[in-house]
Design a protein around this motif. Sequence first.
Motif, PDB file in Angstrom:
ATOM      1  N   ILE A  34     -92.392 -36.359  21.502  1.00 29.32           N
ATOM      2  CA  ILE A  34     -91.710 -37.638  21.289  1.00 29.32           C
ATOM      3  C   ILE A  34     -90.239 -37.394  20.939  1.00 29.32           C
ATOM      4  CG2 ILE A  34     -91.731 -39.802  19.993  1.00 29.32           C
ATOM      5  CD1 ILE A  34     -94.207 -39.422  21.741  1.00 29.32           C
ATOM      6  N   VAL A  35     -89.957 -36.366  20.158  1.00 32.37           N
ATOM      7  CA  VAL A  35     -88.563 -36.020  19.841  1.00 32.37           C
ATOM      8  C   VAL A  35     -87.823 -35.638  21.123  1.00 32.37           C
ATOM      9  CG1 VAL A  35     -87.049 -34.400  18.618  1.00 32.37           C
ATOM     10  CG2 VAL A  35     -89.050 -35.344  17.454  1.00 32.37           C
ATOM     11  N   GLY A  36     -88.479 -34.893  21.998  1.00 33.14           N
ATOM     12  CA  GLY A  36     -87.871 -34.534  23.288  1.00 33.14           C
ATOM     13  C   GLY A  36     -87.561 -35.759  24.130  1.00 33.14           C
ATOM     14  N   ALA A  37     -88.484 -36.728  24.121  1.00 39.32           N
ATOM     15  CA  ALA A  37     -88.241 -37.976  24.851  1.00 39.32           C
ATOM     16  C   ALA A  37     -87.043 -38.710  24.258  1.00 39.32           C
ATOM     17  CB  ALA A  37     -89.493 -38.860  24.809  1.00 39.32           C
ATOM     18  N   TRP A  38     -86.935 -38.700  22.926  1.00 41.92           N
ATOM     19  CA  TRP A  38     -85.801 -39.357  22.266  1.00 41.92           C
ATOM     20  C   TRP A  38     -84.479 -38.704  22.670  1.00 41.92           C
ATOM     21  CZ3 TRP A  38     -84.484 -43.672  20.110  1.00 41.92           C
ATOM     22  CH2 TRP A  38     -83.258 -43.735  19.456  1.00 41.92           C
ATOM     23  N   ILE A  39     -84.451 -37.405  22.704  1.00 41.05           N
ATOM     24  CA  ILE A  39     -83.230 -36.689  23.096  1.00 41.05           C
ATOM     25  C   ILE A  39     -82.846 -37.062  24.528  1.00 41.05           C
ATOM     26  CG2 ILE A  39     -82.266 -34.394  23.573  1.00 41.05           C
ATOM     27  CD1 ILE A  39     -83.936 -33.411  21.126  1.00 41.05           C
ATOM     28  N   ALA A  40     -83.833 -37.185  25.404  1.00 40.35           N
ATOM     29  CA  ALA A  40     -83.553 -37.602  26.781  1.00 40.35           C
ATOM     30  C   ALA A  40     -83.008 -39.025  26.831  1.00 40.35           C
ATOM     31  CB  ALA A  40     -84.822 -37.491  27.625  1.00 40.35           C
ATOM     32  N   ILE A  41     -83.607 -39.918  26.056  1.00 40.87           N
ATOM     33  CA  ILE A  41     -83.140 -41.317  26.028  1.00 40.87           C
ATOM     34  C   ILE A  41     -81.693 -41.393  25.563  1.00 40.87           C
ATOM     35  CG2 ILE A  41     -83.408 -43.508  24.785  1.00 40.87           C
ATOM     36  CD1 ILE A  41     -86.472 -42.940  24.886  1.00 40.87           C
ATOM     37  N   ILE A  64     -89.683 -48.536  19.374  1.00 42.89           N
ATOM     38  CA  ILE A  64     -90.738 -48.200  20.330  1.00 42.89           C
ATOM     39  C   ILE A  64     -91.188 -46.761  20.127  1.00 42.89           C
ATOM     40  CG2 ILE A  64     -91.227 -47.862  22.789  1.00 42.89           C
ATOM     41  CD1 ILE A  64     -89.379 -50.311  23.298  1.00 42.89           C
ATOM     42  N   GLY A  65     -90.236 -45.868  19.853  1.00 44.69           N
ATOM     43  CA  GLY A  65     -90.565 -44.458  19.599  1.00 44.69           C
ATOM     44  C   GLY A  65     -91.459 -44.286  18.387  1.00 44.69           C
ATOM     45  N   LEU A  68     -94.888 -45.557  19.508  1.00 35.44           N
ATOM     46  CA  LEU A  68     -95.443 -44.607  20.458  1.00 35.44           C
ATOM     47  C   LEU A  68     -95.889 -43.324  19.753  1.00 35.44           C
ATOM     48  CD1 LEU A  68     -96.043 -43.837  23.399  1.00 35.44           C
ATOM     49  CD2 LEU A  68     -93.697 -42.994  23.563  1.00 35.44           C
ATOM     50  N   CYS A  69     -95.093 -42.862  18.802  1.00 33.30           N
ATOM     51  CA  CYS A  69     -95.431 -41.642  18.073  1.00 33.30           C
ATOM     52  C   CYS A  69     -96.744 -41.810  17.313  1.00 33.30           C
ATOM     53  CB  CYS A  69     -94.298 -41.265  17.118  1.00 33.30           C
ATOM     54  SG  CYS A  69     -94.564 -39.682  16.299  1.00 33.30           S
ATOM     55  N   ALA A  70     -96.918 -42.939  16.655  1.00 37.42           N
ATOM     56  CA  ALA A  70     -98.152 -43.189  15.904  1.00 37.42           C
ATOM     57  C   ALA A  70     -99.359 -43.243  16.843  1.00 37.42           C
ATOM     58  CB  ALA A  70     -98.027 -44.480  15.106  1.00 37.42           C
ATOM     59  N   SER A  92     -96.421 -37.374  10.966  1.00 33.31           N
ATOM     60  CA  SER A  92     -95.783 -37.145  12.272  1.00 33.31           C
ATOM     61  C   SER A  92     -94.829 -38.271  12.643  1.00 33.31           C
ATOM     62  CB  SER A  92     -96.843 -36.991  13.362  1.00 33.31           C
ATOM     63  OG  SER A  92     -97.532 -35.782  13.205  1.00 33.31           O
ATOM     64  N   THR A  93     -95.221 -39.505  12.369  1.00 36.92           N
ATOM     65  CA  THR A  93     -94.344 -40.638  12.648  1.00 36.92           C
ATOM     66  C   THR A  93     -93.108 -40.591  11.757  1.00 36.92           C
ATOM     67  OG1 THR A  93     -96.268 -41.934  13.335  1.00 36.92           O
ATOM     68  CG2 THR A  93     -94.249 -43.157  12.842  1.00 36.92           C
ATOM     69  N   SER A  94     -93.303 -40.215  10.511  1.00 35.15           N
ATOM     70  CA  SER A  94     -92.160 -40.042   9.596  1.00 35.15           C
ATOM     71  C   SER A  94     -91.262 -38.908  10.076  1.00 35.15           C
ATOM     72  CB  SER A  94     -92.652 -39.752   8.176  1.00 35.15           C
ATOM     73  OG  SER A  94     -93.441 -40.808   7.696  1.00 35.15           O
ATOM     74  N   ALA A  95     -91.875 -37.849  10.587  1.00 35.96           N
ATOM     75  CA  ALA A  95     -91.095 -36.719  11.101  1.00 35.96           C
ATOM     76  C   ALA A  95     -90.222 -37.163  12.270  1.00 35.96           C
ATOM     77  CB  ALA A  95     -92.020 -35.580  11.532  1.00 35.96           C
ATOM     78  N   PHE A  96     -90.757 -38.014  13.138  1.00 36.61           N
ATOM     79  CA  PHE A  96     -89.944 -38.534  14.237  1.00 36.61           C
ATOM     80  C   PHE A  96     -88.734 -39.279  13.691  1.00 36.61           C
ATOM     81  CE2 PHE A  96     -88.940 -42.255  16.920  1.00 36.61           C
ATOM     82  CZ  PHE A  96     -88.343 -41.580  17.985  1.00 36.61           C
ATOM     83  N   ALA A  97     -88.973 -40.142  12.708  1.00 36.31           N
ATOM     84  CA  ALA A  97     -87.866 -40.907  12.113  1.00 36.31           C
ATOM     85  C   ALA A  97     -86.826 -39.971  11.504  1.00 36.31           C
ATOM     86  CB  ALA A  97     -88.394 -41.872  11.053  1.00 36.31           C
TER      87      ALA A  97
END
Length: 136
Positions: A34-41, A64-65, A68-70, A92-97
């Motif tokens: 999900i972090v990789g997708a965020w970097i692409a976005i 949305i991220g 989606l992560c959750a 994991s969702t907190s890690a994305f944030a």
Amino acid sequence: MGRRIQTTVFHATGQDAKIDGYFDRVIKYIPSDIVGAWIAITGFIPKETTDPNSGAILWLAFGIGLLLCAVWTAMQTREEGKPRATMQIVVSTSAFAVWVIALGRPFDSISGYHQYYGSLLLIAFTLVSGRLVPKD
């Protein structure tokens, strides 16, 4: 190796399973896909753009991220006969944030935000999260 953090091993199952240690938990808590997708976005939306909607688009993509992560983590950690991996989903969702905060956008639009705050938060979060051991 599954995505779900293993805290208990029953030897009667005949499988070569092991309990996840600190570094295994750190790796499994970070939603790298999900972090990789965020970097692409964020790569698709130039930082220096004239589009007045780019900030709103990034905030929407961040929301949305999170969702989606959750959902993605819940799907990847599902195992028959075991309860939902709630703690892992939340961490994991907190890690994305935290990763998004460290990377800067869209938080750089907030007054008083400095990217090094996010970087320091990322270091602290990563070091502490590995100490969290979920109950199976």
